[in-house]
Structure formats: C-alpha cells, structure tokens
Design an enzyme around this catalytic site. Structure first.
Site, PDB file in Angstrom:
ATOM      1  N   SER A 129       0.850  -1.189   0.000  1.00 37.08           N
ATOM      2  CA  SER A 129       0.000   0.000   0.000  1.00 37.08           C
ATOM      3  C   SER A 129       0.885   1.239   0.000  1.00 37.08           C
ATOM      4  O   SER A 129       1.976   1.227   0.590  1.00 37.08           O
ATOM      5  CB  SER A 129      -0.895   0.024   1.237  1.00 37.08           C
ATOM      6  N   TYR A 142      -1.893  -0.313  10.211  1.00 30.62           N
ATOM      7  CA  TYR A 142      -1.955  -0.713   8.794  1.00 30.62           C
ATOM      8  C   TYR A 142      -0.691  -0.276   8.060  1.00 30.62           C
ATOM      9  O   TYR A 142      -0.076  -1.063   7.323  1.00 30.62           O
ATOM     10  CB  TYR A 142      -3.194  -0.094   8.143  1.00 30.62           C
TER      11      TYR A 142
END
Length: 267
Positions: A129, A142
């Site tokens: 990501s 995350y």
C-alpha cells in the site's frame, strides 16, 4: 503453455479484478477465499485458504500443483484494514492485522517456493500500500504492517535471485473496493481524548475509498509486471498526488512532511 497464477483474496475487489483481467489475457487463474462457497459466480476457481492457517495454505498450493503441474505467479493480495488510535486498539487486533498483512503473505511464499525452485522460475507479487511508505494518523498499524511487507520483500528478492525467482511489491493507493467494510475499526468512544480527531479522519478515509480509482487499473498494472523480464523492486499505482506523496516524504524535512499530513487530515 499458459502461465498458472494464484491470487490470494481473489473473491472481491482488487484480487477479483486482477483475476478476471488475467483470464482474458489467457492465464490459468486460481483465487482464494476463506469462504469460496459464497462466490458461486466467480469467473475463476476459488480455493479455500486462510492466510493465517498453514494447513489451508499448503492444501491450496498442493491442489494447484496436482492439477496444473506448476505454479508460475503468486499474487499475495489478501489483506485487512485497521483503523483507530494506536493507544486504543487492542493488542490482539494489532497482532491479528500483522498475521494477515505480514506473516500471512510470508507463509504463502514459503509454501510456493519449493515448487518454483524446482521449476527454476517464478514470480511473486506482494500487494502492499502507498500507506506503507508513511506513518498515517489513525492508520498506524496498517501502515506498519504494509511497510514491513515492503521491506522484507527487498531482502527476500535478493535471496531468491540465484533460483531465477523474481519478487516485487506493488503498492496501490485508494481504490473503490469493499476494504472499508471489512477492516477493524476501533470504536469511536464518547470519553476518548481522540474522539474529535479520529472521527474526522475516519470520515475522510472512508470518503477516499468511496471515490477511489477503478480496480481494473491495478489489474492492468499487475499484467505489465508479469510481462516484465526484470521486475522492479517497487511499483506504485494510484492517483498522481498519492504517488507524489512518497516523493515528498523523501525530499522534505520530516517535520514539514508531518505538518502536511496533519493539515491533510485536519488534525
């Protein structure tokens, strides 16, 4: 012969888009899901696999080898989102996120490597990501799990070069998927000192996903990576400003970049 591809988390979102696109290009595609029976309309076979369950990983990989005799490409796509003030996220949820986003992909890689080594070829694509390049407020866990996968890929790919096995990262920005619905949200507590700022940030994050890019853009990017003779270490796929944010982090003083992020999230 057509290349055989395994995509973890292939029942929806980016994984589903990649699988459908690769089928159109003539690949043999297998996806995975923890509950494949829920997706009878899938355009490619879905094998039962939970990246936190070693037995299910081995069974899925062996099923493909038994049927196809080889496995050319692994796309580690399965992942989970998590939001909240780090102080208020239960330790069990932090560990669970790392089990899915970090240890899970590593375990799938370990399961396919003996087969790729015997073939003397293979490609492993880890979906990370853009958030993994920076510590984002209320997405810190995350960011950390995806950042860890980015870094371990850098080391892993060097270890695999003698076996003609390639590995790379592809880091997407915000795409229009159902990730927001499936991620863990630390509850917005009335008595929390983070209530106001976390609430605003949560609304902003959800808006970014809702207005995100078409997942087919990721599918086309992955196809190009598979076609590349020598895949790069890192790929970024997303809106210009999302990718440019990584460049800014590299060139700006840390405190200046931090201020830009805080202004963006209205903190």
């Amino acid at each position: 012969m057509s290349k055989v591809v395994l995509i973890t988390g292939g029942s929806s979102g980016i994984g589903k888009s990649i699988g459908e696109f690769l089928i159109e290009k003539g690949f043999v595609v297998y996806g995975t899901s923890r509950n494949p029976e829920r997706y009878p309309e899938s355009k490619f076979p879905l094998l039962k696999l939970d990246v936190k369950d070693l037995a299910s990983i081995r069974a899925a990989v062996e099923a493909i080898i038994e049927k196809q005799g080889k496995l050319d490409v692994l796309i580690n796509n399965a992942g989970a989102g998590i939001t909240g003030p780090i102080e208020e996220i239960p330790e069990a949820e932090i560990k669970a996120n790392f089990e899915t986003n970090f240890f899970g992909p590593i375990n799938v890689i370990k399961a396919v490597l003996p087969h790729m080594r015997s073939q003397q070829s293979g490609l492993i694509i880890n979906t990370t990501s853009i958030a993994g390049y920076m510590g984002l407020p209320y997405r810190g866990v995350y960011s950390a799990s995806k950042g860890a996968l980015e870094l371990i890929t850098e080391a892993f790919r060097m270890e695999l070069k003698p076996f003609n096995i390639h590995m790379t990262n592809v880091a997407p920005g915000d795409f229009a998927t159902n990730i927001a619905a499936g991620r863990y949200h630390a509850p917005l507590l009335d008595n929390s000192p983070y209530k106001a700022t976390y609430g605003k940030t949560l609304e902003l994050m959800n808006a970014h996903v809702d207005s995100g890019s078409d997942p087919n853009i990721m599918a086309k990017a992955v196809f190009k990576i598979i076609q590349a003779k020598s895949p790069k270490v890192h790929y970024k796929v997303g809106e210009f400003m999302q990718k440019f944010s990584i460049v800014l982090k590299r060139i700006l003083p840390d405190t200046v970049y931090e201020k830009l992020l805080m202004n963006h999230y209205k903190l």
